[in-house]
Design an enzyme around this catalytic site. Sequence first.
Site, PDB file in Angstrom:
ATOM      1  N   HIS A 111       0.782  -1.228  -0.023  1.00 38.34           N
ATOM      2  CA  HIS A 111       0.089  -0.022  -0.057  1.00 38.34           C
ATOM      3  C   HIS A 111       0.807   1.213  -0.119  1.00 38.34           C
ATOM      4  O   HIS A 111       2.062   1.081   0.184  1.00 38.34           O
ATOM      5  CB  HIS A 111      -0.855   0.018   1.221  1.00 38.34           C
ATOM      6  CG  HIS A 111      -0.176   0.225   2.523  1.00 38.34           C
ATOM      7  ND1 HIS A 111       0.560  -0.747   2.985  1.00 38.34           N
ATOM      8  CD2 HIS A 111      -0.033   1.279   3.308  1.00 38.34           C
ATOM      9  CE1 HIS A 111       1.133  -0.447   4.200  1.00 38.34           C
ATOM     10  NE2 HIS A 111       0.792   0.657   4.442  1.00 38.34           N
ATOM     11  N   ASP A 127       0.524   4.974   1.840  1.00 37.63           N
ATOM     12  CA  ASP A 127      -0.164   5.274   3.139  1.00 37.63           C
ATOM     13  C   ASP A 127      -1.261   6.280   2.874  1.00 37.63           C
ATOM     14  O   ASP A 127      -1.355   7.239   2.128  1.00 37.63           O
ATOM     15  CB  ASP A 127       0.762   5.923   4.286  1.00 37.63           C
ATOM     16  CG  ASP A 127       1.639   5.249   4.787  1.00 37.63           C
ATOM     17  OD1 ASP A 127       1.267   3.943   4.935  1.00 37.63           O
ATOM     18  OD2 ASP A 127       2.854   5.540   5.204  1.00 37.63           O
ATOM     19  N   HIS A 137       4.786   0.151   0.196  1.00 37.21           N
ATOM     20  CA  HIS A 137       5.397  -0.882   1.188  1.00 37.21           C
ATOM     21  C   HIS A 137       4.517  -1.813   1.823  1.00 37.21           C
ATOM     22  O   HIS A 137       3.484  -1.830   1.476  1.00 37.21           O
ATOM     23  CB  HIS A 137       5.931   0.199   2.498  1.00 37.21           C
ATOM     24  CG  HIS A 137       5.084   0.645   3.206  1.00 37.21           C
ATOM     25  ND1 HIS A 137       4.444   2.034   2.636  1.00 37.21           N
ATOM     26  CD2 HIS A 137       4.509   0.730   4.382  1.00 37.21           C
ATOM     27  CE1 HIS A 137       3.395   2.632   3.552  1.00 37.21           C
ATOM     28  NE2 HIS A 137       3.599   1.635   4.522  1.00 37.21           N
ATOM     29  N   ARG A 194       4.954   6.366  14.081  1.00 35.91           N
ATOM     30  CA  ARG A 194       5.023   7.090  12.596  1.00 35.91           C
ATOM     31  C   ARG A 194       4.475   8.513  12.737  1.00 35.91           C
ATOM     32  O   ARG A 194       3.549   8.671  13.314  1.00 35.91           O
ATOM     33  CB  ARG A 194       4.241   6.125  11.691  1.00 35.91           C
ATOM     34  CG  ARG A 194       4.477   6.558  10.485  1.00 35.91           C
ATOM     35  CD  ARG A 194       3.559   5.825   9.402  1.00 35.91           C
ATOM     36  NE  ARG A 194       2.304   6.433   8.931  1.00 35.91           N
ATOM     37  CZ  ARG A 194       1.344   5.897   8.267  1.00 35.91           C
ATOM     38  NH1 ARG A 194       1.280   4.459   8.223  1.00 35.91           N
ATOM     39  NH2 ARG A 194       0.058   6.520   8.136  1.00 35.91           N
TER      40      ARG A 194
HETATM   41  C1  SIN Z   1       2.807   1.153   8.065  1.00 34.33           C
HETATM   42  O1  SIN Z   1       3.048   2.536   8.244  1.00 34.33           O
HETATM   43  O2  SIN Z   1       2.436   1.150   6.908  1.00 34.33           O
HETATM   44  C2  SIN Z   1       3.753   0.328   8.794  1.00 34.33           C
HETATM   45  C3  SIN Z   1       5.184  -0.059   8.124  1.00 34.33           C
HETATM   46  C4  SIN Z   1       5.707  -0.875   9.115  1.00 34.33           C
HETATM   47  O3  SIN Z   1       5.380  -1.284  10.250  1.00 34.33           O
HETATM   48  O4  SIN Z   1       6.802  -1.314   8.817  1.00 34.33           O
END
Ligand code: SIN
Length: 290
Positions: A118, A120, A266, A281
């Site tokens: 995805h 974000d 990612h 985050r």
């Molecule tokens: C995310 O922000 O999508 C999670 C990424 C992660 O935990 O590595």
Amino acid sequence: MSSLRSNNGPRIKYTPDDSPYEAISVDKLTPIIGAEIGDVDLREPSNRQMDEIHRALAENLVVFFRDQHLTPREHLDFGRRFGDLHLHPAAPSEPGLPELMIIHADKDSFRANGEGWHSDVSCDPEPPMGSILYIKKCPPRGGDTLFANMYAAYDALSDRMKTYLEGLTARHSGEHYRGQYKNYGVADKESYPYADHPVVRTHPVTGKKALYVNKGFTKYLNGVPRDESEGILSYLYEHMASPLFQCRFRWQENSIAFWDNRCVQHHAMWDYWPHTRSGNRVTVAGDRPF
Ligand code: SIN
């Protein structure tokens, strides 16, 4: 999985800019995506270092920093150096710090963030420009994050497919957030964001084209029959998941990954149960894709 070779060698041929950096060190993970940045303390980067971090992000799409020791407020301040901060429409945040999203999975979790490819919050009309993930507790093994270069995925499409996708838009929806965070005590909202975005977007800084549909949020292509939309999207998802476009980051405690959501997808691995992986985050706001 299709082969991404042509009769003339690989279907994408990258010639990176090898001109030197002076204020930071940059160690590429692959020629196509990802670089580890050294010789900088993100609590107090100089202006010169900030300029070079911007350059490294534009060139490598995702950059990694090791052994950083930021307080929550320093993490937020680092994010603000790249723009306003984004508020997640659903995910829990640290008490009193709504822009500091919690990323956490342990033996009692029934889900982990980011499992599946995805970009974000692409359901927002103005999806985030970038995400800065700071992992403070790591499992003994596993919990890696994979990143994929969506310029390269676009470049490697056939000219016929590029012509087909030109001008198409897709519906992105955040409806799957409903119920997702109830174990954190987060109540559902009446509605979640949705938006139509170009299937191929132009990056506002580099001017390059990137594929901008993802399995996590994209529901359908607008203006074509649903069966055709499903066929094209599943081809694009298989295509963009080629290892040729990817790097895989192995976390250590106090590592940071900063990715550009406009040209990267990612996928976080939840292969470490029953261990704990935890961090925060900070997400930088972005513009309406064009
Ligand atoms: C995310 O922000 O999508 C999670 C990424 C992660 O935990 O590595």
